[in-house]
Design a protein around this motif. Structure first.
Motif, PDB file in Angstrom:
ATOM      1  N   ARG A   1     -15.111 -29.051  51.723  1.00 23.93           N
ATOM      2  CA  ARG A   1     -14.001 -29.307  51.352  1.00 23.93           C
ATOM      3  C   ARG A   1     -13.449 -27.617  50.867  1.00 23.93           C
ATOM      4  NH1 ARG A   1     -11.414 -33.281  49.179  1.00 23.93           N
ATOM      5  NH2 ARG A   1     -12.122 -35.422  48.398  1.00 23.93           N
ATOM      6  N   ARG A   2     -12.452 -27.352  51.890  1.00 23.69           N
ATOM      7  CA  ARG A   2     -12.325 -26.175  51.338  1.00 23.69           C
ATOM      8  C   ARG A   2     -11.528 -26.302  50.157  1.00 23.69           C
ATOM      9  NH1 ARG A   2     -11.276 -23.148  56.228  1.00 23.69           N
ATOM     10  NH2 ARG A   2     -11.204 -24.617  57.949  1.00 23.69           N
ATOM     11  N   GLY A   3     -11.328 -24.854  49.752  1.00 19.33           N
ATOM     12  CA  GLY A   3     -11.225 -24.339  48.287  1.00 19.33           C
ATOM     13  C   GLY A   3     -11.932 -24.258  46.952  1.00 19.33           C
ATOM     14  N   ARG A   4     -11.180 -24.440  45.905  1.00 18.07           N
ATOM     15  CA  ARG A   4     -13.067 -24.108  45.186  1.00 18.07           C
ATOM     16  C   ARG A   4     -13.639 -25.827  44.231  1.00 18.07           C
ATOM     17  NH1 ARG A   4     -12.363 -19.063  42.952  1.00 18.07           N
ATOM     18  NH2 ARG A   4     -10.610 -18.053  42.761  1.00 18.07           N
ATOM     19  N   SER A   5     -12.844 -26.033  44.553  1.00 21.27           N
ATOM     20  CA  SER A   5     -13.847 -27.055  43.875  1.00 21.27           C
ATOM     21  C   SER A   5     -12.681 -29.070  44.153  1.00 21.27           C
ATOM     22  CB  SER A   5     -13.448 -27.670  42.116  1.00 21.27           C
ATOM     23  OG  SER A   5     -13.363 -28.996  41.445  1.00 21.27           O
ATOM     24  N   ALA A   6     -13.027 -30.890  43.691  1.00 25.39           N
ATOM     25  CA  ALA A   6     -12.764 -31.331  44.385  1.00 25.39           C
ATOM     26  C   ALA A   6     -11.915 -32.106  43.199  1.00 25.39           C
ATOM     27  CB  ALA A   6     -13.318 -32.781  45.353  1.00 25.39           C
ATOM     28  N   ALA A   7     -11.964 -31.303  42.100  1.00 21.97           N
ATOM     29  CA  ALA A   7     -11.355 -31.319  41.270  1.00 21.97           C
ATOM     30  C   ALA A   7      -9.519 -30.841  41.115  1.00 21.97           C
ATOM     31  CB  ALA A   7     -12.068 -30.796  39.540  1.00 21.97           C
ATOM     32  N   ARG A   8      -8.820 -31.433  40.720  1.00 21.01           N
ATOM     33  CA  ARG A   8      -7.372 -30.974  40.938  1.00 21.01           C
ATOM     34  C   ARG A   8      -6.438 -31.537  39.030  1.00 21.01           C
ATOM     35  NH1 ARG A   8      -8.415 -28.678  44.640  1.00 21.01           N
ATOM     36  NH2 ARG A   8      -8.625 -30.225  46.245  1.00 21.01           N
ATOM     37  N   ARG A   9      -7.807 -32.175  38.368  1.00 18.35           N
ATOM     38  CA  ARG A   9      -7.201 -32.746  37.142  1.00 18.35           C
ATOM     39  C   ARG A   9      -8.173 -32.469  35.866  1.00 18.35           C
ATOM     40  NH1 ARG A   9      -5.611 -38.546  36.481  1.00 18.35           N
ATOM     41  NH2 ARG A   9      -6.888 -39.084  38.756  1.00 18.35           N
ATOM     42  N   LEU A  10      -6.951 -32.460  34.937  1.00 18.21           N
ATOM     43  CA  LEU A  10      -8.310 -32.301  33.432  1.00 18.21           C
ATOM     44  C   LEU A  10      -7.953 -32.791  32.859  1.00 18.21           C
ATOM     45  CD1 LEU A  10     -10.873 -31.224  32.277  1.00 18.21           C
ATOM     46  CD2 LEU A  10      -8.965 -29.708  30.620  1.00 18.21           C
TER      47      LEU A  10
ATOM     48  N   ALA B   1      -5.758 -38.397  24.014  1.00 23.04           N
ATOM     49  CA  ALA B   1      -5.866 -39.416  24.992  1.00 23.04           C
ATOM     50  C   ALA B   1      -4.800 -39.615  25.969  1.00 23.04           C
ATOM     51  CB  ALA B   1      -6.955 -40.724  24.594  1.00 23.04           C
ATOM     52  N   GLY B   2      -5.231 -39.514  26.738  1.00 22.37           N
ATOM     53  CA  GLY B   2      -4.429 -39.643  28.356  1.00 22.37           C
ATOM     54  C   GLY B   2      -3.150 -38.854  28.366  1.00 22.37           C
ATOM     55  N   THR B   3      -3.907 -37.138  27.674  1.00 19.75           N
ATOM     56  CA  THR B   3      -3.162 -36.425  28.500  1.00 19.75           C
ATOM     57  C   THR B   3      -3.825 -36.187  29.602  1.00 19.75           C
ATOM     58  OG1 THR B   3      -2.815 -35.640  26.472  1.00 19.75           O
ATOM     59  CG2 THR B   3      -2.793 -33.717  27.807  1.00 19.75           C
ATOM     60  N   THR B   4      -2.686 -35.203  31.094  1.00 18.35           N
ATOM     61  CA  THR B   4      -3.371 -34.524  31.654  1.00 18.35           C
ATOM     62  C   THR B   4      -2.543 -32.862  32.310  1.00 18.35           C
ATOM     63  OG1 THR B   4      -3.721 -36.822  33.327  1.00 18.35           O
ATOM     64  CG2 THR B   4      -3.790 -35.271  34.174  1.00 18.35           C
ATOM     65  N   ILE B   5      -3.288 -32.229  32.703  1.00 19.03           N
ATOM     66  CA  ILE B   5      -3.356 -30.919  33.415  1.00 19.03           C
ATOM     67  C   ILE B   5      -4.198 -31.536  34.435  1.00 19.03           C
ATOM     68  CG2 ILE B   5      -4.209 -28.642  32.446  1.00 19.03           C
ATOM     69  CD1 ILE B   5      -4.097 -29.189  30.388  1.00 19.03           C
ATOM     70  N   GLY B   6      -3.021 -30.076  35.272  1.00 23.86           N
ATOM     71  CA  GLY B   6      -3.280 -29.833  36.703  1.00 23.86           C
ATOM     72  C   GLY B   6      -3.510 -28.655  36.735  1.00 23.86           C
ATOM     73  N   LEU B   7      -4.726 -28.547  37.681  1.00 21.06           N
ATOM     74  CA  LEU B   7      -5.427 -27.517  37.366  1.00 21.06           C
ATOM     75  C   LEU B   7      -5.331 -26.831  38.392  1.00 21.06           C
ATOM     76  CD1 LEU B   7      -9.517 -29.112  36.786  1.00 21.06           C
ATOM     77  CD2 LEU B   7      -7.941 -28.112  35.815  1.00 21.06           C
ATOM     78  N   GLY B   8      -5.568 -25.199  38.383  1.00 21.61           N
ATOM     79  CA  GLY B   8      -4.763 -24.248  39.366  1.00 21.61           C
ATOM     80  C   GLY B   8      -5.776 -23.704  40.153  1.00 21.61           C
TER      81      GLY B   8
ATOM     82  N   VAL C   1     -12.968 -35.616  24.295  1.00 23.71           N
ATOM     83  CA  VAL C   1     -13.728 -36.145  25.281  1.00 23.71           C
ATOM     84  C   VAL C   1     -12.655 -36.051  26.286  1.00 23.71           C
ATOM     85  CG1 VAL C   1     -15.358 -37.612  26.899  1.00 23.71           C
ATOM     86  CG2 VAL C   1     -15.288 -37.507  24.067  1.00 23.71           C
ATOM     87  N   LEU C   2     -12.923 -34.739  27.531  1.00 21.77           N
ATOM     88  CA  LEU C   2     -12.057 -33.980  28.572  1.00 21.77           C
ATOM     89  C   LEU C   2     -13.219 -34.807  29.787  1.00 21.77           C
ATOM     90  CD1 LEU C   2     -12.330 -30.989  26.610  1.00 21.77           C
ATOM     91  CD2 LEU C   2     -10.063 -32.072  27.538  1.00 21.77           C
ATOM     92  N   GLU C   3     -12.446 -34.636  31.055  1.00 20.15           N
ATOM     93  CA  GLU C   3     -13.247 -34.916  31.967  1.00 20.15           C
ATOM     94  C   GLU C   3     -12.282 -34.463  33.282  1.00 20.15           C
ATOM     95  OE1 GLU C   3     -14.079 -39.368  33.035  1.00 20.15           O
ATOM     96  OE2 GLU C   3     -14.530 -39.769  31.084  1.00 20.15           O
ATOM     97  N   LEU C   4     -13.419 -33.570  34.516  1.00 15.60           N
ATOM     98  CA  LEU C   4     -12.354 -33.590  35.713  1.00 15.60           C
ATOM     99  C   LEU C   4     -12.742 -34.429  36.726  1.00 15.60           C
ATOM    100  CD1 LEU C   4     -14.515 -29.780  36.041  1.00 15.60           C
ATOM    101  CD2 LEU C   4     -12.316 -30.534  34.996  1.00 15.60           C
ATOM    102  N   ARG C   5     -11.324 -34.639  37.068  1.00 11.78           N
ATOM    103  CA  ARG C   5     -11.158 -35.906  37.962  1.00 11.78           C
ATOM    104  C   ARG C   5     -10.394 -34.976  39.238  1.00 11.78           C
ATOM    105  NH1 ARG C   5      -8.694 -40.390  33.980  1.00 11.78           N
ATOM    106  NH2 ARG C   5     -11.268 -40.511  32.939  1.00 11.78           N
ATOM    107  N   ARG C   6     -10.354 -36.156  40.021  1.00 11.72           N
ATOM    108  CA  ARG C   6      -9.216 -35.608  41.876  1.00 11.72           C
ATOM    109  C   ARG C   6      -8.497 -35.717  41.580  1.00 11.72           C
ATOM    110  NH1 ARG C   6     -13.945 -37.528  46.566  1.00 11.72           N
ATOM    111  NH2 ARG C   6     -14.765 -36.047  45.718  1.00 11.72           N
TER     112      ARG C   6
END
Length: 165
Positions: free
Chosen positions: A65-74, A82-89, A160-165
């Protein structure tokens, strides 16, 4: 006369200990509410945080993959948010109770400036910012900037948080 002198010395000693306790308690509360006040200079930050972004012509990172990581959101999976999502830049994500945090945690066990997620070369790194109760990646306490795999749990207090695509 000798016993009066001993009693006075003991009184002043106990008074000095009481003031020492008050000063230490005040400093602890202040650092938890406002942070340590000492900012890490750019030169002292981890190399991954200061790495230049890849140019479009750069070869792909790990996994093709190009770029920093496959993770796009926290995503917050447990806790009050719980349920809150933040987009990663491309910038760091700060976590804590402070109003200027990227994700403001409403968790009694979180410090005002608790942890930070920093984009690295091919992965996101989590680092604890000197929090009182610690930051955990899975079951391991984070003691230095550590890469976070997709889906791995980051625990701050009851949150508890997770990095996701």
């Amino acid at each position: 006369m000798g016993s009066a002198l001993v009693v006075a010395a003991v009184k002043f000693g106990l008074l000095a200990l009481l003031w020492l306790f008050v000063v230490i308690a005040f400093r602890t509360v202040r650092s938890d509410l406002y942070g340590t006040g000492a900012r890490t200079p750019a030169a002292a930050r981890p190399v991954a945080a200061a790495a230049a972004p890849r140019s479009p012509a750069a070869p792909p990172g790990p996994g093709g993959r190009r770029g920093r990581s496959a993770a796009r959101r926290l995503v917050v999976t447990e806790g009050a948010l719980a349920g809150t999502t933040i987009g990663l830049g491309d910038g760091p994500v700060t976590l804590g109770r402070a109003d200027d945090s990227t994700l403001v945690l409403t968790d009694d066990y979180a410090s005002s400036r608790h942890a930070r997620l920093v984009p690295g070369d091919g992965a996101w790194l989590v680092e604890d910012l000197g929090s009182t109760n610690g930051t955990y990646l899975g079951a391991a306490k984070v003691v230095r900037p550590t890469p976070v795999p997709l889906g791995q749990q980051i625990r701050i207090g009851k949150t508890v948080l997770e990095l996701r695509r």
